[in-house]
Write an enzyme that holds these catalytic residues in place. Structure first.
Site, short mmCIF file in Angstrom:
data_model
loop_
_atom_site.label_atom_id
_atom_site.label_comp_id
_atom_site.label_asym_id
_atom_site.label_seq_id
_atom_site.Cartn_x
_atom_site.Cartn_y
_atom_site.Cartn_z
CG ASP A 233 -2.44 -6.11 0.05
OD1 ASP A 233 -2.01 -7.01 0.51
OD2 ASP A 233 -2.33 -5.64 -1.31
CG HIS A 235 -4.61 -1.37 -0.98
ND1 HIS A 235 -3.72 -0.71 -1.88
CD2 HIS A 235 -4.22 -2.79 -1.51
CE1 HIS A 235 -3.01 -1.61 -2.57
NE2 HIS A 235 -3.60 -2.54 -2.35
CG ASP A 262 0.16 -3.20 -1.86
OD1 ASP A 262 1.37 -2.74 -2.11
OD2 ASP A 262 -0.53 -3.66 -2.64
CG ASP A 265 -1.35 4.10 -4.02
OD1 ASP A 265 -1.50 5.16 -3.79
OD2 ASP A 265 -0.38 3.47 -4.43
NE ARG A 266 -6.30 -0.07 -6.98
CZ ARG A 266 -6.64 -0.24 -8.23
NH1 ARG A 266 -7.73 0.32 -8.47
NH2 ARG A 266 -5.96 -0.95 -9.14
CG ASN A 294 2.47 -3.67 -5.76
OD1 ASN A 294 1.89 -4.45 -4.62
ND2 ASN A 294 1.63 -3.52 -6.76
CG HIS A 295 -0.15 -0.10 -4.43
ND1 HIS A 295 -0.70 0.60 -5.27
CD2 HIS A 295 -0.58 -1.27 -4.76
CE1 HIS A 295 -1.35 0.23 -6.12
NE2 HIS A 295 -1.42 -1.06 -5.98
CG HIS A 343 3.08 -6.93 -1.02
ND1 HIS A 343 2.16 -6.71 -0.23
CD2 HIS A 343 2.89 -6.69 -2.52
CE1 HIS A 343 1.08 -6.05 -1.01
NE2 HIS A 343 1.54 -6.26 -2.32
NE ARG A 391 -0.22 -9.36 -8.89
CZ ARG A 391 -1.33 -8.83 -8.34
NH1 ARG A 391 -1.66 -7.38 -8.38
NH2 ARG A 391 -1.79 -9.36 -7.25
CG HIS A 418 0.63 -9.04 -4.87
ND1 HIS A 418 0.68 -7.55 -5.09
CD2 HIS A 418 1.26 -9.39 -5.86
CE1 HIS A 418 1.36 -7.29 -6.34
NE2 HIS A 418 1.48 -8.36 -6.91
#
Length: 489
Positions: A233, A235, A262, A265-266, A294-295, A343, A391, A418
């Protein structure tokens, strides 16, 4: 007393005091953003005095911070069961529901709070914001039904976009990405500059056309003496991405990379990250690889910042185009027919084969169950067997599940991402399941290292490089996130 009546034992004074002490200590860990220790102590408080709504609500908040949305939802629901008047429990449940994309259910909790506290302005604000999201999504669904053949890429007219005289950033050469363009682009981004929209759109259209021709599972051969790097990730942490290239060299035909989902995001430099990665993919299509995370989905992007960032730096139309592109990202890569990289993780069934993965129709938003969902969302667990996901999506799988999958598919081990890990990586399941996470000090709060994995084709043995976070401009993580998430979190 009938046999069905449950005898509730009173909690001793000693246990009540112990539970309160655990809660107080947990709160201190939470303030220091040490969420895992906070969770452990809230759990001890619950074990000592199991019927106190606050303990569950507090642990729910800590689970939210560690992205264990399923556990957060269960705890928030329990807090509401224990105390119907406990407003914070409803807020926590709404936050968990929203994190799982269940906006209608979240709206019910906000609505309830506004009814029991009609003069609470904070509750009214949250209800209003959530209601806007629900209405917006309903409108978008209606539009999609009316025009389900709509393709954003087909509506873009690159030729009509003019390059202003004052633009001094990098330019594509004959419409193509070059190494000079990539170097200039990274320098532009380091100075917080912006790529011209014409070139940004061209990259997106070209990368979509490329990914549409790729399989869902990409096979990657690696020569005996060749080096191959796997990153986890990112991010939106652009300056840490630049540090990876400083430490390990720029991508090239002799320095191939796989980025394992990923990308966005964030972190608040997601646009810079994704155009850098897409640019290298176009420049070195056979030596630079990207897996969907997943993002890379519309719901996550709407909640955690990427959608807002694209709209701020470019347009809403471009945000929709990104959604189209993400739908075509491959879901997994197989290295030298020996190592599978995805991922999230493995499956709720022991019968899934590489051919089954190849047959997945990936051009869609991630479903809530099934192999595509599990590739993006699942996590390993230390004990054998399977368990519901912490999750709330995907599953948790044990060492026996990993071994069965590897034996069935004649593989050595799996690499996945992840999950934040303190050292940037973790070797689990007797060496058969490796996690790599490449965003150090995730969200500027977690204090973790980042890592990447280097393999050589001959032995495929993983070697880990770890690193600390580097400074970045004063733009906080989640700066572009949905306003309701900042209100809740």
């Amino acid at each position: 007393m009938t046999s069905e009546t449950k005898q509730i034992s009173p909690v001793s004074e000693e246990n009540i005091k112990s539970a309160e002490k655990y809660k107080t200590d947990a709160n201190e860990y939470f303030k220091k953003q040490d969420f895992n220790n906070a969770i452990d102590l809230y759990t001890k408080a619950i074990e000592a005095n199991p019927d106190v709504a606050v303990y569950y609500a507090n642990r729910s908040f800590a689970y939210l911070k560690t992205e264990c949305f399923g556990y957060a939802l269960a705890d928030a629901s329990r807090s509401v069961e224990l105390d119907k008047a406990y407003v914070k429990g409803y807020y926590r449940r709404a936050a968990a529901l929203m994190s799982l994309g269940k906006f209608k259910e979240a709206l019910k909790d906000f609505e309830y709070v506004t009814k029991v506290r009609p003069s609470d302005k904070d509750a009214k604000t949250k209800y209003t914001e959530c209601n806007k999201i629900v209405k917006k999504l309903a409108f978008e669904r209606a539009i999609a039904v009316e025009d389900n053949m709509k393709n954003i890429a087909d509506t873009i007219n690159i030729d009509a976009m003019t390059i202003e005289n004052e633009y001094s950033g990098p330019e594509l050469e004959d419409g193509k990405v070059t190494l000079k363009f990539m170097k200039d682009l990274m320098e532009l981004y380091k100075k917080q500059g912006k790529l011209h929209r014409k070139y940004a759109y061209k990259i997106l259209l070209d990368i979509k056309a490329y990914f549409m021709k790729q399989p869902t599972l990409v096979d990657i051969p690696i020569g005996d003496d060749d080096k191959f790097t796997v990153c986890g990730d990112i991010h939106g942490q652009f300056y840490d991405l630049m540090n990876i290239f400083e430490l390990n060299g720029l991508p090239s035909e002799t320095n191939p990379y796989l980025f394992n989902g990923d990308f966005v995001d964030r972190g608040s430099f997601s646009v810079e990250c994704i155009f850098t990665l897409f640019g290298f993919k176009l420049l070195f299509p056979n030596h630079f690889f990207m897996s969907r995370g997943n993002h890379e989905s519309a719901t996550m992007n709407q909640m955690y910042g990427f959608d807002g960032e694209v709209k701020s730096k470019y347009t809403a139309q471009m945000a929709e185009l990104f959604t189209e592109v993400y739908n075509w990202l491959p879901l997994a890569h197989c290295l030298n027919k020996r190592v599978l990289v995805m991922h999230g993780g493995l499956f709720g069934s022991d019968t899934v084969t590489l051919d089954d993965i190849r047959k997945i129709e990936r051009n869609r938003q991630p479903p809530e169950d099934g192999p595509m969902c599990e590739l993006l969302w699942s996590d390993p667990q230390p004990q054998n067997g399977r368990a519901p996901s912490k999750r709330g999506v995907g599953c948790q799988f044990g060492p026996d599940v990993t071994r069965t999958f590897l034996d069935l598919n004649k593989l050595d081990y799996i690499i996945r991402s992840h999950e934040v890990k303190n050292d940037g990586y973790e070797v689990a399941h007797n060496g058969l399941c490796i996690t790599v996470f490449s965003a150090p000090n995730y969200c500027d709060t977690m204090g973790n290292k980042g890592a990447f994995i280097i393999l050589k084709g001959k032995d495929m043995l993983p070697k880990f490089t770890t690193y600390e976070a580097v400074p970045h401009p004063n733009v906080k993580p989640m700066a572009y996130a949905n306003s309701l998430m900042s209100l809740l979190c």
